[in-house]
Motif scaffolding. Structure first.
Motif, mmCIF file in Angstrom:
data_model
loop_
_atom_site.group_PDB
_atom_site.id
_atom_site.type_symbol
_atom_site.label_atom_id
_atom_site.label_comp_id
_atom_site.label_asym_id
_atom_site.label_seq_id
_atom_site.Cartn_x
_atom_site.Cartn_y
_atom_site.Cartn_z
ATOM 1 N N ARG A 12 0.835 -1.208 0.000
ATOM 2 C CA ARG A 12 0.000 0.000 0.000
ATOM 3 C C ARG A 12 0.869 1.257 0.000
ATOM 4 O O ARG A 12 0.617 2.210 -0.735
ATOM 5 C CB ARG A 12 -0.922 -0.002 1.218
ATOM 6 N N VAL A 15 2.403 1.706 -3.365
ATOM 7 C CA VAL A 15 1.410 2.183 -4.331
ATOM 8 C C VAL A 15 1.311 3.702 -4.264
ATOM 9 O O VAL A 15 1.272 4.396 -5.278
ATOM 10 C CB VAL A 15 0.030 1.538 -4.053
ATOM 11 N N LEU A 16 1.309 4.234 -3.051
ATOM 12 C CA LEU A 16 1.157 5.670 -2.892
ATOM 13 C C LEU A 16 2.416 6.429 -3.295
ATOM 14 O O LEU A 16 2.361 7.606 -3.632
ATOM 15 C CB LEU A 16 0.791 6.002 -1.444
ATOM 16 N N VAL A 20 0.726 1.918 -8.867
ATOM 17 C CA VAL A 20 0.372 0.498 -8.835
ATOM 18 C C VAL A 20 1.268 -0.354 -9.714
ATOM 19 O O VAL A 20 1.513 -1.515 -9.424
ATOM 20 C CB VAL A 20 -1.093 0.290 -9.288
ATOM 21 N N ALA A 21 1.773 0.235 -10.816
ATOM 22 C CA ALA A 21 2.487 -0.593 -11.785
ATOM 23 C C ALA A 21 3.771 -1.174 -11.185
ATOM 24 O O ALA A 21 4.146 -2.300 -11.495
ATOM 25 C CB ALA A 21 2.804 0.231 -13.032
ATOM 26 N N LEU A 72 -0.983 6.600 -9.592
ATOM 27 C CA LEU A 72 -1.177 6.055 -8.247
ATOM 28 C C LEU A 72 -2.299 5.026 -8.209
ATOM 29 O O LEU A 72 -2.310 4.135 -7.362
ATOM 30 C CB LEU A 72 -1.474 7.180 -7.246
ATOM 31 N N VAL A 73 -3.255 5.147 -9.089
ATOM 32 C CA VAL A 73 -4.332 4.146 -9.129
ATOM 33 C C VAL A 73 -4.432 3.572 -10.534
ATOM 34 O O VAL A 73 -4.167 4.256 -11.517
ATOM 35 C CB VAL A 73 -5.702 4.740 -8.714
ATOM 36 N N ALA A 74 -4.826 2.308 -10.583
ATOM 37 C CA ALA A 74 -4.883 1.627 -11.875
ATOM 38 C C ALA A 74 -6.091 2.088 -12.686
ATOM 39 O O ALA A 74 -6.018 2.220 -13.904
ATOM 40 C CB ALA A 74 -4.929 0.113 -11.653
ATOM 41 N N ARG A 78 -12.666 4.824 -11.524
ATOM 42 C CA ARG A 78 -13.471 4.269 -10.429
ATOM 43 C C ARG A 78 -13.470 5.185 -9.197
ATOM 44 O O ARG A 78 -14.169 4.921 -8.233
ATOM 45 C CB ARG A 78 -12.933 2.895 -10.034
ATOM 46 N N HIS A 83 -11.426 12.574 -5.046
ATOM 47 C CA HIS A 83 -10.234 11.748 -4.820
ATOM 48 C C HIS A 83 -9.345 11.780 -6.059
ATOM 49 O O HIS A 83 -8.122 11.851 -5.961
ATOM 50 C CB HIS A 83 -10.638 10.298 -4.536
ATOM 51 N N LEU A 86 -7.346 15.021 -6.243
ATOM 52 C CA LEU A 86 -6.258 15.113 -5.272
ATOM 53 C C LEU A 86 -5.107 14.174 -5.632
ATOM 54 O O LEU A 86 -3.933 14.547 -5.577
ATOM 55 C CB LEU A 86 -6.786 14.803 -3.867
ATOM 56 N N LEU A 87 -5.454 12.956 -6.028
ATOM 57 C CA LEU A 87 -4.400 11.986 -6.339
ATOM 58 C C LEU A 87 -3.643 12.387 -7.595
ATOM 59 O O LEU A 87 -2.459 12.083 -7.747
ATOM 60 C CB LEU A 87 -4.999 10.579 -6.482
ATOM 61 N N LEU A 90 -1.201 14.906 -6.377
ATOM 62 C CA LEU A 90 -0.182 14.203 -5.586
ATOM 63 C C LEU A 90 0.807 13.472 -6.492
ATOM 64 O O LEU A 90 2.012 13.451 -6.246
ATOM 65 C CB LEU A 90 -0.878 13.205 -4.650
#
Lengths: 142, 466
Positions: A12, A15-16, A20-21, A72-74, A78, A83, A86-87, A90
């Motif tokens: 986790r 990931v941040l 994710v990759a 950061l997210v795949a 979704r 969110h 912000l991501l 980031l």
């Protein structure tokens, strides 16, 4: 036992930091480094975290050379819009600034531990944090 | 929403970061190369990563660090050489005898849906016995599913509820009634009054000695004496009818027999980890002072086990083995650490096993006299655990792990390549053997109860109506 307990949270965190990759690969490398000297370590969890953050920095350097951005997210679609927004900001911060934000706000590390993991002084951690928060606040303006 | 204050921004950051990690496709958090039950497959990796992961597996299982409490010297307990580099030989190196063996006595109050207190024993020939105490109106019935004849025996019928225990071989049921201990031979159906009348009020627990020659019953009134003490009586009742009585003021919930049957360890009721060791030969009692975790049981005839939950560096403080106090350091959530403390009979720490993946939740029945196995989990006591690891307490080597609470609500023992679990389902209890490698569950016994009676199915046989 150590692997089992520490693995999910390590992923986790990765990931941040690098997205994710690459997260699981960095975590695997960090565990391999930890277990190479497990017997000599007083605090393997702390060593793992430092190794993990170091691995993320190395990966980030090579990613920057290839002009690659961390996702950061795949599946950002979704996420709820706030969110996602912000991501996205980031993900555009420098790794140092992002690390400080994530480790401080999400993982709850004290500044001196973040400084040790990033190889800098606590005062540098604070200045990274100030700049990162200022940018987040600015970019999240309507 | 635009964050106006530092706090608002922090909260929004935390929420978004949590969301990002929630969506992360987290792969198998298990050791690479060790096939475990109910886990998604690990995604393929380059060969060099597999080699590194293999090394990590060996290291993870091979290098549990043990700190000698006397001089702080770190020693390392390693596994048998057969495990090195070969995950396939990892399980066989544990050298379990064939056939499952286990026991389960979760205790506690009445359970849903029928107020049953289940007891399970699975013997080494893969046969299981279950005993369930079921309230029916004003009557209590102990339904016992004996493995031998596949018939349900309604062993006892009483107007009061009372703690009961199956012997390790699953062939005898002992029930501690107020003032009386009854033992049912499940092979012949014979019921004996073992000893009575006894004094000391209602029983809180009953425990068989490992050689099945005696039971220990904890009794005590629930009223305070002048001065606030609550005296309890521990009766050691032999199958030959002899009764020895010990008084304690610690109000224990239960006792644990030493492996040789020569001593008793009293446990509970408080959470301060104190207890007493009663030497049955001399009658002397030694207080085990409070410590940083609950007493769990016996490692061997001279060594007790204490389960220290939480992180070792956080747990130091008043009552810690070294008496030191350190500032706790926040760990990221998910890093569950603990320690197993080995105590001598005075309560001093003689060995320490740091654990990752939970603290010592319970001991599992010894499969051979030379080894002791414990169950690591996030909480103590017999109950469903979200994850559990079985560990060899001598070497610190993990035998295997289970993570699906729906499949393994209670771990009760070990077999060759299997873990024995008990399941409490609506209207029935099951004991089954779960294969570490495949996760496949083989039923050992099923005790179902309906309005009109009970039925019992050993193995995969159909239920036999009563």
């Amino acid at each position: 036992m150590f692997y089992r307990g520490a693995y999910p949270e390590a992923v986790r965190l990765a990931v941040l930091l690098v997205g994710v990759a690459d997260a699981e690969d960095v975590v695997q490398d960090a565990f391999a480094a930890v277990f190479g000297r497990f017997e000599q370590l007083d605090r393997p969890a702390a060593y793992l975290r430092t190794t993990l953050v170091n691995g993320c920095r190395q990966l980030d350097r090579s990613a920057r050379r290839r002009d690659r951005r961390h996702r950061l997210v795949a599946e950002p679609e979704r996420l709820q819009p706030e969110h996602r927004e912000l991501l996205d900001v980031l993900g555009r911060l420098s790794l140092e600034q992002r690390s400080v934000v994530v480790l401080r706000v999400w993982a709850g590390w004290p500044d001196d531990e973040i400084a040790a993991a990033l190889g800098c002084r606590p005062s540098t951690v604070r200045s990274h944090a100030m700049r990162a928060m200022a940018r987040l606040r600015k970019e999240l303006q309507p | 929403m635009t964050p106006r204050t530092e706090d608002q921004l922090d909260r929004r950051l935390r929420a978004s970061l949590d969301e990002a990690t929630r969506l992360a496709p987290l792969a198998n958090p298990e050791w690479p190369g060790l096939p475990l039950a109910h886990q998604p497959a690990i995604r393929p990796r380059p060969l060099w990563r597999l080699a590194a992961a293999g090394a990590a597996l060996v290291a993870a299982t091979a290098t549990v660090v043990v700190v000698n409490a006397d001089d702080g010297r770190r020693v390392t307990a390693g596994p048998p050489p057969a495990t090195v580099g070969n995950p396939a030989s990892y399980r066989s190196a544990v050298d379990l005898p064939a056939g499952p063996q286990g026991s389960w006595a979760p205790g506690g109050g009445p359970r849903t849906p029928l107020g049953a207190l289940p007891e399970v024993r699975a013997d080494p020939t893969a046969r299981a016995s279950l005993a369930v105490q079921v309230g029916r109106g004003t009557r209590w019935v102990w339904a016992v599913a004996g493995a031998d004849d596949r018939r349900v025996r309604s062993a006892l019928d009483s107007s009061v509820a009372a703690p009961a225990a199956l012997s390790a071989d699953g062939r005898s049921l002992a029930v501690a009634f107020p003032g009386l201990v009854k033992v049912v031979d499940l092979t012949s159906g014979e019921v004996r009054d073992l000893a009575g009348p006894l004094v000391g009020g209602p029983a809180r627990s009953i425990t068989w000695a490992s050689d099945r020659a005696a039971v220990a019953v904890v009794r005590g009134a629930d009223e305070l004496e002048p001065g606030g003490a609550i005296p309890s009586t521990i009766e050691v009742v032999g199958l030959d009818g002899t009764v020895r009585r010990f008084t304690t003021r610690t109000r224990p919930e239960r006792v644990e027999w030493s492996p040789d049957g020569g001593r008793l360890l009293t446990i509970g009721p408080g959470l301060d980890g104190s207890g007493e060791v009663i030497d049955l030969a001399t009658g002397t009692t030694t207080a085990i002072p409070a410590g940083p975790g609950a007493l769990v049981g016996w490692y061997d005839d001279r060594t007790l086990l204490r389960s220290q939950a939480g992180r070792p560096d956080e747990e130091k403080g008043p009552g810690a083995p070294d008496g030191s106090t350190t500032t706790s350091r926040p760990e990221p959530p998910g890093f569950r650490q603990g320690a197993i403390l080995f105590l001598d009979l005075k309560g001093d720490v003689v060995r320490r096993l740091d654990t990752y993946g939970g603290s010592l939740a319970q001991l599992l029945p010894p499969l051979d006299p030379t080894r002791r196995y414990g169950l690591l989990g996030p909480s103590q006591g017999g109950g469903p655990l979200p994850y559990a690891t079985v560990v060899d307490l001598q070497t610190g080597v993990a035998v295997g792990s289970l993570t699906d609470p729906r499949a393994v609500p209670y771990v009760i023992g070990l077999g060759a390549g299997t873990v024995i679990v008990a399941d409490e389902l609506p209207g029935r209890f099951e004991a089954k053997a779960v294969d570490w490698s495949t996760g496949r569950a083989t039923p050992l016994a099923v005790l179902a109860f309906r309005d009109e009676g009970f039925s019992f199915a050993p193995g995969s046989q159909a239920a036999v109506p009563r």
